[in-house]
Design an enzyme around this catalytic site. Sequence first.
Site, PDB file in Angstrom:
ATOM      1  N   ASP A  11       0.863  -1.183   0.000  1.00 18.59           N
ATOM      2  CA  ASP A  11       0.000   0.000   0.000  1.00 18.59           C
ATOM      3  C   ASP A  11       0.903   1.239   0.000  1.00 18.59           C
ATOM      4  O   ASP A  11       2.134   1.133  -0.179  1.00 18.59           O
ATOM      5  CB  ASP A  11      -0.991  -0.044   1.172  1.00 18.59           C
ATOM      6  CG  ASP A  11      -0.334   0.168   2.534  1.00 18.59           C
ATOM      7  OD1 ASP A  11       0.912   0.254   2.605  1.00 18.59           O
ATOM      8  OD2 ASP A  11      -1.072   0.253   3.542  1.00 18.59           O
ATOM      9  N   HIS A  12       0.321   2.402   0.208  1.00 20.15           N
ATOM     10  CA  HIS A  12       1.100   3.645   0.194  1.00 20.15           C
ATOM     11  C   HIS A  12       2.158   3.676   1.285  1.00 20.15           C
ATOM     12  O   HIS A  12       3.266   4.149   1.066  1.00 20.15           O
ATOM     13  CB  HIS A  12       0.158   4.844   0.332  1.00 20.15           C
ATOM     14  CG  HIS A  12      -0.733   4.756   1.536  1.00 20.15           C
ATOM     15  ND1 HIS A  12      -1.808   3.890   1.582  1.00 20.15           N
ATOM     16  CD2 HIS A  12      -0.693   5.377   2.746  1.00 20.15           C
ATOM     17  CE1 HIS A  12      -2.401   4.012   2.749  1.00 20.15           C
ATOM     18  NE2 HIS A  12      -1.740   4.891   3.481  1.00 20.15           N
ATOM     19  N   CYS A  68       3.009  -3.283   4.066  1.00 24.08           N
ATOM     20  CA  CYS A  68       2.146  -2.164   4.456  1.00 24.08           C
ATOM     21  C   CYS A  68       2.814  -1.501   5.652  1.00 24.08           C
ATOM     22  O   CYS A  68       4.009  -1.709   5.883  1.00 24.08           O
ATOM     23  CB  CYS A  68       0.714  -2.613   4.731  1.00 24.08           C
ATOM     24  SG  CYS A  68       0.452  -3.624   6.199  1.00 24.08           S
ATOM     25  N   GLY A  69       2.099  -0.691   6.404  1.00 24.76           N
ATOM     26  CA  GLY A  69       2.734  -0.005   7.516  1.00 24.76           C
ATOM     27  C   GLY A  69       3.273  -0.969   8.549  1.00 24.76           C
ATOM     28  O   GLY A  69       4.387  -0.824   9.042  1.00 24.76           O
ATOM     29  N   THR A  70       2.457  -1.963   8.886  1.00 25.12           N
ATOM     30  CA  THR A  70       2.848  -2.931   9.910  1.00 25.12           C
ATOM     31  C   THR A  70       3.136  -4.322   9.358  1.00 25.12           C
ATOM     32  O   THR A  70       3.701  -5.162  10.065  1.00 25.12           O
ATOM     33  CB  THR A  70       1.714  -3.093  10.939  1.00 25.12           C
ATOM     34  OG1 THR A  70       0.537  -3.516  10.227  1.00 25.12           O
ATOM     35  CG2 THR A  70       1.431  -1.784  11.670  1.00 25.12           C
ATOM     36  N   GLY A  71       2.681  -4.596   8.166  1.00 24.60           N
ATOM     37  CA  GLY A  71       2.740  -5.955   7.627  1.00 24.60           C
ATOM     38  C   GLY A  71       1.590  -6.819   8.101  1.00 24.60           C
ATOM     39  O   GLY A  71       1.455  -7.976   7.676  1.00 24.60           O
ATOM     40  N   GLY A  73      -2.092  -5.920   8.396  1.00 24.71           N
ATOM     41  CA  GLY A  73      -3.337  -5.866   7.637  1.00 24.71           C
ATOM     42  C   GLY A  73      -3.210  -6.532   6.279  1.00 24.71           C
ATOM     43  O   GLY A  73      -4.099  -7.291   5.846  1.00 24.71           O
ATOM     44  N   HIS A 101       9.398 -24.078   8.967  1.00 24.19           N
ATOM     45  CA  HIS A 101       8.342 -24.761   9.723  1.00 24.19           C
ATOM     46  C   HIS A 101       6.951 -24.567   9.136  1.00 24.19           C
ATOM     47  O   HIS A 101       6.110 -25.458   9.254  1.00 24.19           O
ATOM     48  CB  HIS A 101       8.334 -24.270  11.176  1.00 24.19           C
ATOM     49  CG  HIS A 101       9.514 -24.737  11.968  1.00 24.19           C
ATOM     50  ND1 HIS A 101       9.567 -24.670  13.346  1.00 24.19           N
ATOM     51  CD2 HIS A 101      10.697 -25.271  11.580  1.00 24.19           C
ATOM     52  CE1 HIS A 101      10.737 -25.154  13.771  1.00 24.19           C
ATOM     53  NE2 HIS A 101      11.445 -25.510  12.715  1.00 24.19           N
ATOM     54  N   ARG A 112       6.796   0.484   8.773  1.00 24.46           N
ATOM     55  CA  ARG A 112       6.916   1.360   9.934  1.00 24.46           C
ATOM     56  C   ARG A 112       7.591   0.653  11.107  1.00 24.46           C
ATOM     57  O   ARG A 112       7.823   1.258  12.157  1.00 24.46           O
ATOM     58  CB  ARG A 112       5.526   1.856  10.356  1.00 24.46           C
ATOM     59  CG  ARG A 112       4.919   2.830   9.340  1.00 24.46           C
ATOM     60  CD  ARG A 112       3.472   3.168   9.652  1.00 24.46           C
ATOM     61  NE  ARG A 112       2.972   4.136   8.679  1.00 24.46           N
ATOM     62  CZ  ARG A 112       1.683   4.307   8.377  1.00 24.46           C
ATOM     63  NH1 ARG A 112       0.761   3.575   8.975  1.00 24.46           N
ATOM     64  NH2 ARG A 112       1.319   5.191   7.470  1.00 24.46           N
ATOM     65  N   ARG A 135       7.760 -33.526  10.182  1.00 25.63           N
ATOM     66  CA  ARG A 135       6.638 -33.311  11.111  1.00 25.63           C
ATOM     67  C   ARG A 135       5.866 -32.031  10.792  1.00 25.63           C
ATOM     68  O   ARG A 135       4.683 -31.914  11.104  1.00 25.63           O
ATOM     69  CB  ARG A 135       7.140 -33.267  12.555  1.00 25.63           C
ATOM     70  CG  ARG A 135       7.995 -32.055  12.892  1.00 25.63           C
ATOM     71  CD  ARG A 135       8.643 -32.182  14.270  1.00 25.63           C
ATOM     72  NE  ARG A 135       9.316 -30.961  14.695  1.00 25.63           N
ATOM     73  CZ  ARG A 135      10.522 -30.585  14.293  1.00 25.63           C
ATOM     74  NH1 ARG A 135      11.196 -31.333  13.430  1.00 25.63           N
ATOM     75  NH2 ARG A 135      11.071 -29.472  14.743  1.00 25.63           N
ATOM     76  N   HIS A 136       6.551 -31.092  10.138  1.00 24.88           N
ATOM     77  CA  HIS A 136       5.887 -29.832   9.817  1.00 24.88           C
ATOM     78  C   HIS A 136       4.875 -29.988   8.679  1.00 24.88           C
ATOM     79  O   HIS A 136       3.926 -29.226   8.579  1.00 24.88           O
ATOM     80  CB  HIS A 136       6.915 -28.768   9.443  1.00 24.88           C
ATOM     81  CG  HIS A 136       7.930 -28.543  10.516  1.00 24.88           C
ATOM     82  ND1 HIS A 136       7.606 -28.064  11.763  1.00 24.88           N
ATOM     83  CD2 HIS A 136       9.276 -28.781  10.551  1.00 24.88           C
ATOM     84  CE1 HIS A 136       8.687 -27.988  12.507  1.00 24.88           C
ATOM     85  NE2 HIS A 136       9.722 -28.419  11.801  1.00 24.88           N
TER      86      HIS A 136
END
Length: 144
Positions: A11-12, A68-71, A73, A101, A112, A135-136
Amino acid sequence: MSNTSVAIASDHAGYPLKAELVAALGELGYTALDLGADGAESVDYPDYGQAVADAVAGGRAALGVIVCGTGLGIAMAANRVAGIRAAPCWNTTAARLARQHNDANVLALGARLVGSEVARDCLAVFLETAFEGGRHQRRVAKLG
Ligand code: RB5
């Protein structure tokens, strides 16, 4: 990895970091499938998370990168698409374990929250690390 196409979008808030990561993908020998955004104009992160998820789920790219800003959303949006395992990562250990894993197929980064050097390191580790299986595999199958 035989398919070296990596779908990438932001995003922006993630746009400047995404531009850096597009360049980094080229330096690492991958073909970036850049699905936008194309500038700093305000856009909605779900549209871009879904675009990358559709490209990976549909086989147009082997892996995806979303910013995005936080990853957070944009990862939520990507994870609504069947077959997508998007992992928000903030350091190389998270990026490595997401592949080993969880067989994550989309790397989510928060512009951010992480600097560009950490983000580039996460990208390189994510791309070079293989799923461990064993196992994973059973656990990942249950995510389906
Ligand atoms: C945009 O302001 C911001 O909400 C978005 O980039 C992201 O952080 C959402 O999860």
